[in-house]
Design an enzyme around this catalytic site. Structure first.
Site, PDB file in Angstrom:
ATOM      1  CB  SER A   9      -4.058   6.951  -1.512  1.00 59.79           C
ATOM      2  OG  SER A   9      -2.647   6.960  -1.390  1.00 59.79           O
ATOM      3  CG  ASP A  36      -1.374   9.510   1.036  1.00 65.28           C
ATOM      4  OD1 ASP A  36      -1.754   8.491   0.453  1.00 65.28           O
ATOM      5  OD2 ASP A  36      -2.096  10.166   1.793  1.00 65.28           O
ATOM      6  N   GLY A 143       1.398   6.540   7.218  1.00 66.12           N
ATOM      7  CA  GLY A 143       2.771   6.261   6.788  1.00 66.12           C
ATOM      8  C   GLY A 143       2.836   5.261   5.664  1.00 66.12           C
ATOM      9  N   GLY A 145       0.578   2.330   2.950  1.00 62.35           N
ATOM     10  CA  GLY A 145      -0.654   1.725   2.472  1.00 62.35           C
ATOM     11  C   GLY A 145      -0.710   0.272   2.905  1.00 62.35           C
ATOM     12  CG  ASP A 176      -6.313   8.173   4.144  1.00 61.73           C
ATOM     13  OD1 ASP A 176      -5.561   9.149   3.956  1.00 61.73           O
ATOM     14  OD2 ASP A 176      -6.051   7.020   3.767  1.00 61.73           O
ATOM     15  N   GLY A 177      -7.556   4.892   5.045  1.00 61.71           N
ATOM     16  CA  GLY A 177      -6.718   3.832   5.592  1.00 61.71           C
ATOM     17  C   GLY A 177      -7.494   2.535   5.739  1.00 61.71           C
ATOM     18  N   GLY A 178      -7.109   1.534   4.953  1.00 61.44           N
ATOM     19  CA  GLY A 178      -7.746   0.218   5.058  1.00 61.44           C
ATOM     20  C   GLY A 178      -9.166   0.191   4.542  1.00 61.44           C
ATOM     21  N   GLY A 198      -6.478   3.060  -1.351  1.00 58.94           N
ATOM     22  CA  GLY A 198      -5.191   2.907  -2.023  1.00 58.94           C
ATOM     23  C   GLY A 198      -5.004   1.479  -2.487  1.00 58.94           C
ATOM     24  CB  SER A 199      -3.311  -1.414  -0.902  1.00 61.73           C
ATOM     25  OG  SER A 199      -4.093  -1.309   0.265  1.00 61.73           O
TER      26      SER A 199
HETATM   27  C1  DX5 Z   1      -1.461   6.114   4.787  1.00 64.35           C
HETATM   28  C2  DX5 Z   1      -2.063   7.008   3.746  1.00 64.35           C
HETATM   29  C3  DX5 Z   1      -3.289   6.413   3.160  1.00 64.35           C
HETATM   30  C4  DX5 Z   1      -2.986   5.163   2.455  1.00 64.35           C
HETATM   31  C5  DX5 Z   1      -4.262   4.484   2.097  1.00 64.35           C
HETATM   32  O1  DX5 Z   1      -0.613   6.863   5.574  1.00 64.35           O
HETATM   33  O2  DX5 Z   1      -2.442   8.228   4.321  1.00 64.35           O
HETATM   34  O3  DX5 Z   1      -3.864   7.318   2.211  1.00 64.35           O
HETATM   35  O4  DX5 Z   1      -2.261   5.455   1.288  1.00 64.35           O
HETATM   36  O5  DX5 Z   1      -3.848   3.282   1.607  1.00 64.35           O
HETATM   37  P1  DX5 Z   1      -4.687   1.977   1.909  1.00 64.35           P
HETATM   38  O6  DX5 Z   1      -6.038   2.220   1.260  1.00 64.35           O
HETATM   39  O7  DX5 Z   1      -3.853   0.935   1.236  1.00 64.35           O
HETATM   40  O8  DX5 Z   1      -4.795   1.828   3.383  1.00 64.35           O
END
Ligand code: DX5
Length: 220
Positions: A9, A36, A143, A145, A176-178, A198-199
């Site tokens: 992301s 995103d 919403g 990361g 997607d997410g965490g 992402g993070s």
């Molecule tokens: C959150 C986004 C995700 C997020 C993923 O709303 O849709 O794509 O950026 O970030 P991480 O990997 O940090 O959860």
């Protein structure tokens, strides 16, 4: 056996240096890049629109996917395809006529995707699989990361995997997410084959290429 795809992301990137950030992601060996798109209404955050994505596109050697976290995706679908997104993902929760929206994305020349928030049951996509190239099971509330992975979504990932396999359609199952080196194994075991990070990827001590390698190895 499905080959895992690793898709970062852009959300954690330095928005003042997006072209350089995109080049770095490509050098790290990612399979695609996810944008995103947030409108501050469907989700409590506001990011970027098609013009920013279009500006970044020449800097990338991999494809772009747009994750539209917006209340009225139909109005701007064409702009994201023109901006260079080969895959456009809409949220089922924002589509009154989801079957028609997915067909429209394909008519515009892109592949279609449908995203489900953590609470939305897998059955919501049961009657649109023919129009779908990718299903995205959100493992955080969209919403931001850096949120914690919601393990309770794993049974839904498994259900979606069964629905996709039974359909015999070539549909990607994305989460997607965490997603981290630890949570990816549960999501992969449940049946996901495309992983958004992402993070965790941006913060990885060994750099993005090592993070991509770890995710790919763990998911296989
Ligand atoms: C959150 C986004 C995700 C997020 C993923 O709303 O849709 O794509 O950026 O970030 P991480 O990997 O940090 O959860």
């Amino acid at each position: 056996p499905r080959q895992p795809l690793i898709v970062p992301s852009v959300l954690p990137a330095d928005f003042a240096r997006l072209g350089e950030e995109v080049r770095q992601l490509c050098e790290a060996g990612v399979d695609r890049i996810q944008w995103d798109v947030m409108d501050g209404v469907f989700v409590p955050n506001l990011t970027f629109g098609p013009d920013v994505i279009a500006a970044a596109r020449p800097h990338s050697t991999v494809g772009f996917e747009a994750h539209l976290m917006v209340v009225n995706p139909d109005e701007l679908l064409g702009r994201y395809v023109e901006a260079g997104c080969e895959l456009v993902i809409v949220h089922a929760e924002t589509c009154t006529h989801l079957h028609r929206t997915l067909a429209r994305i394909r008519d515009l020349g892109a592949r279609s995707g449908v995203a489900l928030n953590p609470h939305t049951p897998a059955e919501v996509v049961a009657h649109v699989l023919e129009e779908t190239d990718l299903v995205l099971a959100m493992t955080v509330n969209p919403g931001f990361g850096g949120q914690a992975y919601i393990r309770a979504v794993e049974p839904k990932i498994a259900r979606l995997r069964r629905m996709i396999d039974d359909s015999r359609l070539a549909i990607e199952l994305e989460v997607d997410g965490g997603i981290t080196g630890r949570t990816i194994s549960g999501a992969s075991a449940a049946g996901a084959d495309v992983f958004i990070s992402g993070s965790w990827m941006y913060a990885y001590p060994g750099g993005k290429a090592a993070a991509v390698k770890e995710l790919r190895t763990t998911a296989t």
